[in-house]
Motif scaffolding. Sequence first.
Motif, PDB file in Angstrom:
ATOM      1  N   UNK A  11       5.618  -8.406  -8.607  1.00 54.15           N
ATOM      2  CA  UNK A  11       4.605  -7.890  -7.693  1.00 54.15           C
ATOM      3  C   UNK A  11       3.866  -9.062  -7.059  1.00 54.15           C
ATOM      4  N   UNK A  12       3.681  -8.999  -5.756  1.00 50.25           N
ATOM      5  CA  UNK A  12       3.035 -10.068  -5.003  1.00 50.25           C
ATOM      6  C   UNK A  12       1.665  -9.603  -4.506  1.00 50.25           C
ATOM      7  N   UNK A  13       0.705 -10.521  -4.507  1.00 49.93           N
ATOM      8  CA  UNK A  13      -0.631 -10.201  -4.005  1.00 49.93           C
ATOM      9  C   UNK A  13      -0.604  -9.827  -2.525  1.00 49.93           C
ATOM     10  N   UNK A  14       0.398 -10.335  -1.816  1.00 49.97           N
ATOM     11  CA  UNK A  14       0.478 -10.064  -0.384  1.00 49.97           C
ATOM     12  C   UNK A  14       0.649  -8.579  -0.097  1.00 49.97           C
ATOM     13  N   UNK A  15       1.076  -7.814  -1.094  1.00 51.91           N
ATOM     14  CA  UNK A  15       1.271  -6.386  -0.867  1.00 51.91           C
ATOM     15  C   UNK A  15      -0.021  -5.704  -0.424  1.00 51.91           C
ATOM     16  N   UNK A  16      -1.156  -6.207  -0.901  1.00 52.64           N
ATOM     17  CA  UNK A  16      -2.430  -5.605  -0.514  1.00 52.64           C
ATOM     18  C   UNK A  16      -2.763  -5.906   0.953  1.00 52.64           C
ATOM     19  N   UNK A  17      -2.398  -7.112   1.411  1.00 52.97           N
ATOM     20  CA  UNK A  17      -2.625  -7.452   2.820  1.00 52.97           C
ATOM     21  C   UNK A  17      -1.734  -6.604   3.726  1.00 52.97           C
ATOM     22  N   UNK A  48      -0.527  -3.640   3.055  1.00 49.73           N
ATOM     23  CA  UNK A  48      -1.049  -2.283   3.023  1.00 49.73           C
ATOM     24  C   UNK A  48      -2.301  -2.143   3.891  1.00 49.73           C
ATOM     25  N   UNK A  49      -3.182  -3.139   3.838  1.00 46.99           N
ATOM     26  CA  UNK A  49      -4.428  -3.073   4.606  1.00 46.99           C
ATOM     27  C   UNK A  49      -4.161  -3.104   6.108  1.00 46.99           C
ATOM     28  N   UNK A  91       5.572   7.617   9.702  1.00 52.32           N
ATOM     29  CA  UNK A  91       6.526   7.746   8.608  1.00 52.32           C
ATOM     30  C   UNK A  91       6.619   6.544   7.698  1.00 52.32           C
ATOM     31  N   UNK A  92       5.743   5.561   7.866  1.00 46.41           N
ATOM     32  CA  UNK A  92       5.849   4.320   7.099  1.00 46.41           C
ATOM     33  C   UNK A  92       5.110   4.283   5.760  1.00 46.41           C
ATOM     34  N   UNK A  93       4.145   5.155   5.467  1.00 48.56           N
ATOM     35  CA  UNK A  93       3.413   5.005   4.195  1.00 48.56           C
ATOM     36  C   UNK A  93       4.298   4.940   2.964  1.00 48.56           C
ATOM     37  N   UNK A  94       5.266   5.847   2.843  1.00 46.59           N
ATOM     38  CA  UNK A  94       6.121   5.831   1.655  1.00 46.59           C
ATOM     39  C   UNK A  94       7.028   4.608   1.645  1.00 46.59           C
ATOM     40  N   UNK A  95       7.429   4.103   2.824  1.00 46.64           N
ATOM     41  CA  UNK A  95       8.266   2.894   2.884  1.00 46.64           C
ATOM     42  C   UNK A  95       7.468   1.679   2.433  1.00 46.64           C
ATOM     43  N   UNK A  96       6.252   1.532   2.947  1.00 46.86           N
ATOM     44  CA  UNK A  96       5.401   0.411   2.542  1.00 46.86           C
ATOM     45  C   UNK A  96       5.153   0.453   1.033  1.00 46.86           C
TER      46      UNK A  96
END
Length: 551
Positions: free
Chosen positions: A96-102, A104-105, A212-217
């Motif tokens: 898991x990478x911290x960048x995932x929060x960026x 998502x934001x 349609x991107x929320x589940x992909x992200x």
Amino acid sequence: MVAGELMQDLHLRADAGAPDHITVDTKSPEPEDAELEADPTVRAPPAGGADGLDTLPGFEREQEPPSDEREAMLPNGGGAGSEVEAQVETRLETRLYLKRFAVLAVFSLSSLVNAFQWIHYSIIAHVFTRYYGVSNSQVDWLSIVYMVAYVPLIFPATWLLDRRGLRLTAMLGAGLNCAGAWLKCASVNPERFGVTVTAQVVCAVAQVFILGLPSRVASVWFGPREVSTACATAVLGNQLGTAIGFLLPPVLVPTTDDVDLTGHNISIMFYGTAAVSTLLFILTVTVIQDRPPLPPSQAQAVLPDLLEEYSYKQSIINLVKNKAFILLLISYGILTGAFYSVSTLLNQMIMTCYVDQGQELNAGRIGLTLVIAGMVGSILCGVWLDHTKTYKSTTLVVYLLSFVSMLVFTFTLKVDIYLVFFTAGLLGFFMTGYLPLGFEFGVEITYPESEGTSSGLLNAFAQIFGILFTLIQGKLTTDYDPLTGNLFLCAWIFGGAILSALIKSDLKRHSVNVGAGGAVSSELQMPPPEEIKTRTVLLEPSVSFSCETSL
């Protein structure tokens, strides 16, 4: 020798090209006496053996093969860094990478601005009808166009997402959203209603690449214990944009008879939206990537084995043949379409019921209450799913509570304006909270098909029902009263609840993440490579989830 045999058997089984029926001869060749004498590294064991095992009846100690023989038997001499082991270990390595929060934001904020541009006409429809000299139905179409544009464009949009990835799709969404916002700035003139329609069409096309991107992200960036919460947060951005769309327009563009002042106020709203959209487009280009270097979950780790054989057409066929997904398509479309219709017509309902009380600001505040309550519901439902994985039961309960809330909202709409705040909040909590549930449930029962395709089809059905419901409910509200239009929606939502009860739950993605024995995904043992493709294509229902069955 026993260790050597086990390692040999392990490597032969790990070799994707080796058939399962190959047997391994575990009897090592006896070295010649001359070779034993010539090789000082090989010594005959002492008679009887230090451990006394040779004295047992029928026991023969097998000679340890020389190092060169062992190297011939095992890749890289049986060392821990063998090529096959390295490939297997790399394939299932997760992080898991911290960048995932960026990521998502930025995505959530882009979705926020797009949703704001969807609703900011409808909530002050009476202002735009006066400014442009058009009818209520024409202003309603500025919202309906979002739904109309989505249906024909969803298939090319999901194809692009599958073929070119998350980054390009998100950039198209943010870029078109920015272009539409600036075009609206040029439409601030009573004679330019056609320009504002064109601008709204551009924004409507943008939402095809966003919705349609929320589940992909969530799937490609977040781990199995946080994926539902991440999806709910991504959906939250869209809901927050709708909430701001209910709140700000009545404040920025108040009702006035001065056409020039109205145009000035509209310009402030449009230019502010364009500036924010430009900033978010820049952030999308610099922050969002297709996927992290290493997958976040076992379900994502095994998917690359399917890329070479992936067919978008076959994926659509597989989804159409999935009976559980078809039921979810219809039930999701009904409830979400009802939410779209209520959101679009809320201003008209409030103004009709309280025509002499000047409730324009309260209409926006009630819409804000509806959406904020839904945001809370979305997050709570996402957290609940991450902890319980009870997709079927949670979806059904929330659906039934949405039906009850719609009934309460319908029969209390004319009672008191302040009571409507409470009933609208109750309706929003359950109806909007259902959105991420539908996305995640769809991904679970259709895995390993693309998250973007399943979510895109869910949204397409939501748009179709949204168009039909908005047109029919709007007609019923105009010709009769809001009660008739709302009862029409209640009947459909009840039917959708029955369809939800018929969905057979098969949590395929979660079964891969936790394993058949229920172990945590990080503790899963790597299956033979030749089984990975079978596992990802022909997933069987997990026995661990017998409670998730159809009623």
